[in-house]
Scaffold this active site. Structure first.
Site, short mmCIF file in Angstrom:
data_model
loop_
_atom_site.label_atom_id
_atom_site.label_comp_id
_atom_site.label_asym_id
_atom_site.label_seq_id
_atom_site.Cartn_x
_atom_site.Cartn_y
_atom_site.Cartn_z
N LYS A 12 0.79 -1.38 0.21
CA LYS A 12 -0.06 -0.29 -0.10
C LYS A 12 1.11 1.30 -0.41
CE LYS A 12 -4.13 0.33 0.32
NZ LYS A 12 -5.11 -0.18 -0.22
N THR B 113 -3.32 -5.14 0.79
CA THR B 113 -2.90 -4.38 1.15
C THR B 113 -3.69 -3.36 2.06
OG1 THR B 113 -4.24 -2.90 -0.61
CG2 THR B 113 -1.66 -4.24 -1.17
N HIS C 273 -10.34 17.45 5.26
CA HIS C 273 -10.65 16.84 6.20
C HIS C 273 -9.73 15.99 7.02
CE1 HIS C 273 -14.57 18.04 4.77
NE2 HIS C 273 -14.16 17.92 3.34
#
Lengths: 283, 283, 283, 283
Positions: free
Chosen positions: C12, C57, C239
């Site tokens: 990942k 991942t 965010h």
């Protein structure tokens, strides 16, 4: 324990060269970004700053432009010629690595091309209790014509150095947005036709200025599409400068260009109907 | 003199939604980035932090996803429905502006697509006095299949939350580079065929993992092209997450997806011949 | 000749995790982008799609978030713990490589921080024969506060899923532009003070909405600087979502956040004086 | 119904100019990106391609460079001078808008500066059952020195046009990565010191080539930090070209520079200890 120099290389990265080849009215273009990396006998420049074995990266760039003037072949052919040149020409160069990226263009006319690039279709709707306004558009429509563009007759003052030209590459990334008369139309059909007219006009209209091209594009769109009230177009002038190859004994007749990123001209204009409804909140 | 609030608006920007519509084995996709901006009676949240008239931007995002489940029509149609919803549903919203960008995909198979995107052809040549090595390739080849991809049977540990899936979108941006046996070949023909085989294999090979797809692509290339010694492929897993529409009473059967930017899986592999000449300085 | 699998790895990439550590009112933050690459016994997933030795991942991402909840130490410490985990936990993983990028923040308050980032000072001058208008500004002023921000009391409709919060991270990249009453002022002094007031107000004003913070920032600027007629501010809501660590038996009390890129809220507002000269051509 | 030209403007965007001002050994720099937009009596160029009222965007760029040679003041002052020039000098220009972005540099030496820019701290850990390797680093460390750099004595061939220089701007964005002897160290202390030594050496070492500077930086790091085995550095040569102001009767003695984006030189080197443990899987 001693501190020593290990692996090292250097070179010119991302030279953006555009090559136009003419076969009568039909032109071909190759749009390449070329990077060179050389390894070899370069300890001295690292240790003492003695550059007597260094091929300047500026020279590498010039070499790319000069070699681009010869028939290019495929990017593999071009890369091999360049890499072999550096290894064979300079005793200090043991290994030359040349990396080439080719950006594709799709022919839309004898000497006009569209880049598959980053094109997007746009729509912006504005609603209130009182109404709905629709603006549609296209962004990132990258188009280039390799002839049919001139620029001269402009104001000369004490800061002017630009030579007049009667033949240049004109390239831009069109952002065009058009306002519909009503919030109802054949959206897909309208989009397809506007896009076609924009490209067709850019390609076929002989240009004396980017402004003239921009206006012609907007005018053709409004003539073709009665459902539209107004077109707003922004076109950066993606400058393609003719590379001066005369120091290398080469006459460059609009064949090898350097494609610059910044700065760029930016031309923005609105083409409208004199009886168009007010834009109100549309934009 | 008093300080006052002037023009203001707020909204959710750049919600990236992908909609798959099935007509039997043939799928259509719409790939949109949607931004909303609302203006209206929002003085209170500015002046006192009282949010009683505020539609959260998170709700706007949810609304985009929920509306994407209905038949979309053109982006203009979709924008109008969304904008009218915000104005008519909420008394505090006087003006809604919805901007939509559509990214085009070209169909290459019943349910596989290529993005015109940022594709580049690559060549890297390495030369020394002793030899020449050629690596060619393609980067930014963005491909997506809307079915024919599963992922299950993997290791589960205490940090595993991913549900197994027997049908997902698989999307990636292929970077493939292949090494030629010799520094001489039909470069253009070879490139065209490798590119075609990469796309064809991605589209048609039923996938149980992105690794399996990657290997199959490389294997097919080597089988088709004897002039190649080795292929190296990197494929980011451009995750398309099924949006949970159940809070809105909607069953989302692999129709509405959220396309995430980061993080992403990255799969890298080499496929080679067991009798291939050493890569030496090629890479 | 046989086609075989060569070197390969997967993992990942670019998980963006922000860790807040509280020491009373004083907070520390670590802002990391983490990438994992695993190599090992992964031939089967390539050749047959059998994933029984594959650590998804997605699980790697979860592991990063779970590990981020423990005391982090330096990025080297964090990387070692993660990499050792993958190698020791999974027999199929022979080599784990963890790469961490840390983005620095400068403390400007107990729990407020400025990113060195991409800040620019701006000025836009407009001249005609009749006058001169000056708009100055700052862009890319990235600021974050790790507490002192709430969001609740908003409209709930059938598309609302956002939970109310009484403590969240508030982060934004401020673009503020202010219009001068006259085309003459102490430009440098004015800029420095406006920038200081923007940061100070963001940091110290308890926030019930990003709109309230935006207005308070503009109001404070106009109160402090009589030479200004108007301030326009745009603040994306960058965010930071609290990661749900409960599946791993960890209570995440606003300590580990996922920093999302898109979509984002975008708040735009104008704060002005009721007796300000018309903006005319300034903008 | 007639089609008519509406609002329009044009100009040169994103001219990147760097101004060095000398006060003895102490230098100041201003790093600006300037965009110009002119509106006025430009219907003719749109309608007929008659450019007799057009100030070419190339001339606008030249004007920016020429004006940058005079004392600049704040960006507001510079913008006003430019905008007033265009309006007062050319009857066809009714409105000139000049936008300036200033990129800040922090002084680290009499004539050396660091950009707050995009700097990141890096760590890459590699683990197997047999060992742990640590590589730490910094990326995006943008540094510039406004004197103390020469480049001459290099190979001249038929493609060489670069003039030798005994005083130039040297600017780069350092990516440096260093390998630790062991997977245990005072990570934070080591990072801080390496970063300090990199900057200090860049600033104070008189440079005859970027390679010499790179090697000196790596050597100084290894001399200062016994816990390190090896340093790998990549430094793009962010070219700052002296603008030729002689056509405007101005002698430009290394005061006004054009900062180019592409192409750029790229210098990469490894500095190591002759008794260093093998790198094995570290990189």
């Amino acid at each position: 324990m001693t501190i020593v120099l290990g692996d090292n290389q250097y070179g010119k990265s991302e030279t953006h060269v555009v090559r136009v080849t003419r076969r009568g009215a039909t032109h071909d273009i190759k749009d390449l970004t070329v990077s060179v990396a050389l390894a070899g006998d370069f300890a001295e420049t690292h240790l003492t700053g003695n550059n007597s074995k260094v091929v300047p990266t500026d020279t590498q760039k010039n070499t790319i432009f000069a070699f681009a003037h010869e028939p290019m072949g495929e990017i593999e052919d071009f890369g091999i010629r360049l890499a072999r040149h550096f290894v064979s020409e300079f005793a200090s160069v043991y290994r030359a690595r040349v990396s080439v990226e080719e950006h594709a263009w799709e022919r839309v006319h004898d000497h006009a091309f569209v880049s598959a690039g980053s094109e997007k279709r746009l729509a912006t709707v504005t609603c209130t209790d009182d109404g709905t306004w629709m603006v549609a558009g296209v962004a990132g429509l990258v188009i280039l014509k390799s002839t049919g563009s001139e620029f001269h007759g402009y104001i000369k003052d004490r800061y002017t150095t630009l030579p007049e030209t009667h033949d240049r590459i004109m390239a831009t990334s069109v952002t065009a947005r058009w306002r519909y008369r009503d919030a109802q139309a054949d959206w897909a059909g309208s989009f397809a036709e506007v896009r076609r007219v924009l490209i067709e006009t850019f390609a076929s209209k002989h240009s004396l200025s980017l402004q003239q091209t921009l206006y012609a594009m907007g005018e053709a769109v409004l003539e073709a599409r009665p459902e539209l009230a107004e077109v707003r177009i922004a076109m950066p002038n993606k400058h393609h400068f003719v590379v001066d190859l005369s120091p290398f004994g080469i006459a460059n007749e609009n064949e090898v260009f350097y494609a610059a990123d910044r700065p760029y001209g930016l031309i923005e204009g609105t083409i409208t109907r004199d009886d168009a409804r007010e834009a109100a909140l549309a934009w």
